[in-house]
Scaffold this motif. Sequence first.
Motif, mmCIF file in Angstrom:
data_model
loop_
_atom_site.group_PDB
_atom_site.id
_atom_site.type_symbol
_atom_site.label_atom_id
_atom_site.label_comp_id
_atom_site.label_asym_id
_atom_site.label_seq_id
_atom_site.Cartn_x
_atom_site.Cartn_y
_atom_site.Cartn_z
ATOM 1 N N ALA A 124 24.354 37.971 34.059
ATOM 2 C CA ALA A 124 25.674 37.996 33.430
ATOM 3 C C ALA A 124 26.216 39.415 33.292
ATOM 4 C CB ALA A 124 25.601 37.342 32.053
ATOM 5 N N GLY A 125 25.420 40.397 33.719
ATOM 6 C CA GLY A 125 25.881 41.779 33.682
ATOM 7 C C GLY A 125 25.678 42.483 32.359
ATOM 8 N N LEU A 126 24.831 41.943 31.480
ATOM 9 C CA LEU A 126 24.590 42.583 30.191
ATOM 10 C C LEU A 126 23.614 43.746 30.345
ATOM 11 C CD1 LEU A 126 24.166 39.444 27.899
ATOM 12 C CD2 LEU A 126 26.220 40.794 28.303
ATOM 13 N N ASP A 127 23.792 44.752 29.533
ATOM 14 C CA ASP A 127 22.859 45.879 29.511
ATOM 15 C C ASP A 127 21.686 45.482 28.623
ATOM 16 O OD1 ASP A 127 21.451 48.212 29.388
ATOM 17 O OD2 ASP A 127 23.028 49.401 28.446
ATOM 18 N N VAL A 128 20.668 44.928 29.249
ATOM 19 C CA VAL A 128 19.536 44.415 28.475
ATOM 20 C C VAL A 128 18.635 45.527 27.959
ATOM 21 C CG1 VAL A 128 19.526 42.186 29.651
ATOM 22 C CG2 VAL A 128 18.166 44.073 30.579
ATOM 23 N N MET A 129 18.833 46.759 28.430
ATOM 24 C CA MET A 129 18.017 47.879 27.958
ATOM 25 C C MET A 129 18.632 48.554 26.739
ATOM 26 S SD MET A 129 15.607 47.540 30.060
ATOM 27 C CE MET A 129 14.635 48.930 29.465
ATOM 28 N N ASP A 130 19.824 48.134 26.332
ATOM 29 C CA ASP A 130 20.508 48.709 25.178
ATOM 30 C C ASP A 130 19.671 48.513 23.921
ATOM 31 O OD1 ASP A 130 22.401 49.397 23.125
ATOM 32 O OD2 ASP A 130 24.021 48.922 24.513
ATOM 33 N N SER A 131 19.710 49.504 23.031
ATOM 34 C CA SER A 131 18.984 49.387 21.762
ATOM 35 C C SER A 131 19.693 48.443 20.794
ATOM 36 C CB SER A 131 18.816 50.760 21.116
ATOM 37 O OG SER A 131 20.089 51.347 20.846
ATOM 38 N N ARG A 132 20.982 48.171 21.052
ATOM 39 C CA ARG A 132 21.703 47.200 20.222
ATOM 40 C C ARG A 132 21.399 45.803 20.727
ATOM 41 N NH1 ARG A 132 27.664 48.595 21.293
ATOM 42 N NH2 ARG A 132 26.750 48.623 23.388
ATOM 43 N N PRO A 133 21.096 44.865 19.856
ATOM 44 C CA PRO A 133 20.745 43.520 20.321
ATOM 45 C C PRO A 133 21.945 42.797 20.925
ATOM 46 C CG PRO A 133 20.958 43.532 17.941
ATOM 47 C CD PRO A 133 21.054 44.965 18.381
ATOM 48 N N CYS A 134 21.681 42.047 21.971
ATOM 49 C CA CYS A 134 22.700 41.149 22.510
ATOM 50 C C CYS A 134 22.202 39.729 22.315
ATOM 51 C CB CYS A 134 23.005 41.442 23.978
ATOM 52 S SG CYS A 134 21.648 41.192 25.128
#
Length: 258
Positions: A124-134
């Motif tokens: 889906a193109g999400l930044d899964v490495m971000d420290s903010r939870p998705c």
Amino acid sequence: MSPIRRLMALDLGTARTRSLTVCGSTIADRPSSIVRRSSTSGERDVVRPVRRGMVADPDACLRLVRMAVQDTLHYDPRPLEQVLAGVPVAASPGDRRAVRAAVTAVAGCEVRLVEEPLAAAVGAGLDVMDSRPCLLLDVGAGIVEAVAIERGAVTDAVALQLGATTGVGLVAYALENVVDMTAGLLRRLPEISRPAAPARGVVVTGGGAHQELLLHRLRATLRLPVRAASQPQHATVRGLMRLCLRPALAAGLTLSAR
């Protein structure tokens, strides 16, 4: 220049099975069912190898995987070198072994398992490495999983297995259960992470993401932005292929299903 490796992404779903290879121009999409002759009556029976997101019939699953692999031979007849296959977060060790065994027996190569909501987030193109939870809600025909993803890992997850689905989406009681369990996941976010939730919202993947009533109820209950991914039914297989093509990204994820 080294030749392109033959890699395959495989999404074994309750209703549909999708596969894709590096050289493939389109996603192969087939019903998750096979026809076999009954050993008692001799009549032809339609068998669904995957039920509620899990392998229910290993022999039938083997045949389903074989057909999925054959679907990709049109684009590249070379032997496979690696398959990334999706499994639910809720899958038990036995469920995971069943998937690995079926794919290994057919593909005869390295098989890696990736939890489907994590792959769907990548697709889906999400930044899964971000420290903010998705937050991601993956709505399949047999199982619905809501997950929180942070720094490349599924940090929390809830699941609802479905006994029945319809062509128009979740039935009323299941829809409300899905909304409630997603709200519960949101409430369980660590206090330090909650301020990031409105900024990232909730992304919905899987075939059930087309149900507008579900999206409406999620927005009304969660009071967060909620959006369906582009071509949400293909998010998992797209994500698996992106992980095939980006080994550095795959190496950074916590693939607990390996």
